[in-house]
Design a protein around this motif. Structure first.
Motif, mmCIF file in Angstrom:
data_model
loop_
_atom_site.group_PDB
_atom_site.id
_atom_site.type_symbol
_atom_site.label_atom_id
_atom_site.label_comp_id
_atom_site.label_asym_id
_atom_site.label_seq_id
_atom_site.Cartn_x
_atom_site.Cartn_y
_atom_site.Cartn_z
ATOM 1 N N ILE A 243 0.834 -1.204 0.000
ATOM 2 C CA ILE A 243 0.000 0.000 0.000
ATOM 3 C C ILE A 243 0.868 1.253 0.000
ATOM 4 O O ILE A 243 0.574 2.232 -0.706
ATOM 5 C CB ILE A 243 -0.951 -0.006 1.214
ATOM 6 C CG1 ILE A 243 -1.922 -1.185 1.110
ATOM 7 C CG2 ILE A 243 -1.727 1.305 1.298
ATOM 8 C CD1 ILE A 243 -2.848 -1.318 2.298
ATOM 9 N N LEU A 244 1.954 1.235 0.752
ATOM 10 C CA LEU A 244 2.870 2.383 0.746
ATOM 11 C C LEU A 244 3.496 2.563 -0.637
ATOM 12 O O LEU A 244 3.733 3.697 -1.080
ATOM 13 C CB LEU A 244 3.960 2.189 1.801
ATOM 14 C CG LEU A 244 3.507 2.323 3.267
ATOM 15 C CD1 LEU A 244 4.660 2.008 4.204
ATOM 16 C CD2 LEU A 244 2.958 3.720 3.536
ATOM 17 N N LEU A 245 3.744 1.458 -1.324
ATOM 18 C CA LEU A 245 4.264 1.547 -2.683
ATOM 19 C C LEU A 245 3.235 2.200 -3.609
ATOM 20 O O LEU A 245 3.591 2.983 -4.501
ATOM 21 C CB LEU A 245 4.631 0.149 -3.197
ATOM 22 C CG LEU A 245 5.222 0.071 -4.612
ATOM 23 C CD1 LEU A 245 6.529 0.859 -4.691
ATOM 24 C CD2 LEU A 245 5.450 -1.387 -5.006
ATOM 25 N N GLN A 246 1.940 1.905 -3.388
ATOM 26 C CA GLN A 246 0.896 2.550 -4.165
ATOM 27 C C GLN A 246 0.899 4.062 -3.943
ATOM 28 O O GLN A 246 0.692 4.843 -4.881
ATOM 29 C CB GLN A 246 -0.478 1.989 -3.790
ATOM 30 C CG GLN A 246 -0.787 0.622 -4.359
ATOM 31 C CD GLN A 246 -2.188 0.167 -3.980
ATOM 32 O OE1 GLN A 246 -2.663 0.422 -2.869
ATOM 33 N NE2 GLN A 246 -2.849 -0.508 -4.905
ATOM 34 N N VAL A 247 1.114 4.480 -2.707
ATOM 35 C CA VAL A 247 1.161 5.918 -2.412
ATOM 36 C C VAL A 247 2.226 6.592 -3.254
ATOM 37 O O VAL A 247 2.020 7.679 -3.813
ATOM 38 C CB VAL A 247 1.427 6.154 -0.906
ATOM 39 C CG1 VAL A 247 1.631 7.636 -0.621
ATOM 40 C CG2 VAL A 247 0.281 5.601 -0.064
ATOM 41 N N TYR A 248 3.382 5.943 -3.376
ATOM 42 C CA TYR A 248 4.483 6.501 -4.168
ATOM 43 C C TYR A 248 4.153 6.483 -5.661
ATOM 44 O O TYR A 248 4.338 7.483 -6.367
ATOM 45 C CB TYR A 248 5.759 5.709 -3.903
ATOM 46 C CG TYR A 248 6.908 6.093 -4.807
ATOM 47 C CD1 TYR A 248 7.612 7.283 -4.619
ATOM 48 C CD2 TYR A 248 7.274 5.265 -5.864
ATOM 49 C CE1 TYR A 248 8.657 7.636 -5.458
ATOM 50 C CE2 TYR A 248 8.319 5.599 -6.713
ATOM 51 C CZ TYR A 248 9.008 6.785 -6.502
ATOM 52 O OH TYR A 248 10.031 7.130 -7.338
ATOM 53 N N LEU A 249 3.614 5.357 -6.161
ATOM 54 C CA LEU A 249 3.352 5.219 -7.591
ATOM 55 C C LEU A 249 2.221 6.137 -8.055
ATOM 56 O O LEU A 249 2.311 6.757 -9.125
ATOM 57 C CB LEU A 249 3.008 3.767 -7.921
ATOM 58 C CG LEU A 249 4.132 2.740 -7.739
ATOM 59 C CD1 LEU A 249 3.626 1.338 -8.017
ATOM 60 C CD2 LEU A 249 5.317 3.061 -8.639
#
Length: 270
Positions: A243-249
């Protein structure tokens, strides 16, 4: 000093799980918009913690984990109450959906739910359950969610009572409890993927998820909790990181405009 550290860790386990939802609760209350938060997160945590409490009756584990489940259930009900009020007040024209619609036939001598024996008339209440998957867990009143939770608790509690002497059933119940909790972030992960955006989701909440799940997993390992707890704790950390990776992407995607309108009359419902 060791005892103080132990008490501190126990307190963190009991109350630390609900802390991530404080900023999300405040954001929803402030903006009157619950679209960015998936209420299926509440469903996952309610199911997981109810099963964990039932697992405790078959295999006793540490009291802080039991109290954590009780506190979490109360917190998720409060989140559901707020989200339901906000959604209904913002969408005044939506069709009202409910978990159960009470229907009663008060009559004598007919064949529509009344059983007659001699001069005695027994009246029955019928409940038509709204199990349309398109509207499941999208009901219009908080009481419908409470009815669903109580129904699930009653059914699973009765089954657990019947099979409590089976070690296989108890261990399976424990695995289902922690595995369901490990899937906590999946509804939010999928919602972000659908929207191609994390707007409306509290990043603070996810950061607290990650730190809390990491602490929890270490706590499980150090205190030799049942193996199911440790394995699923690691899985939960991986979902949080996704989910944190989604925030970045998705930060590079244009954010969607707010799609709800606050009606002046709707504030009365809050």
């Amino acid at each position: 000093m060791r005892q103080l550290v132990s008490w501190g860790a126990a307190a963190a386990m009991v109350f630390g799980g609900v802390v991530p939802y404080v900023p999300q609760y405040r954001d929803i209350r402030r903006t009157q918009n619950a679209e960015g938060f998936s209420t299926y997160v509440c469903l996952v945590l309610l199911v997981a913690n109810i099963l964990r409490i039932l697992f405790w009756f078959g295999r006793r584990f540490e009291s802080p984990l039991l109290w954590q489940s009780i506190i979490m259930i109360i917190t998720m009900l409060l989140m559901l109450k707020l989200c339901t009020e906000v959604r209904v007040s913002n969408d005044l024209n939506i069709k009202r959906r409910s978990f159960s619609e009470k229907k009663s036939d008060i009559c004598r001598g007919d064949k529509t739910g009344t059983y007659v024996k001699g001069q005695i008339c027994y009246y029955f209440l019928f409940f038509s359950l709204d199990f349309d998957l398109n509207y499941f867990w999208h009901w219009s009143k908080f009481t419908d969610y409470v009815q669903c939770v109580l129904t699930f608790t009653g059914v699973t509690g009765y089954i657990t009572y019947l099979w409590l002497d089976s070690s296989l059933f108890v261990e399976t119940l424990g695995f289902l409890a922690v595995f369901t909790e490990a899937m906590l972030g999946v509804p939010q992960l999928y919602r972000n993927y659908q929207n191609r955006s994390t707007e409306g989701m509290s990043v603070k909440m996810v950061l607290m998820w990650t730190s809390g799940d990491t602490f929890k997993t270490v706590y499980f390992i150090l205190n030799q909790a049942p193996l199911q707890f440790s394995i699923c704790g690691l899985l939960q950390v991986f979902v949080d990181m996704a989910i944190l990776l989604q925030v970045y992407l998705y930060s590079s995607y244009p954010q969607k405009p707010t799609s709800h309108t606050i009606h002046p009359a709707s504030t009365k419902a809050l």
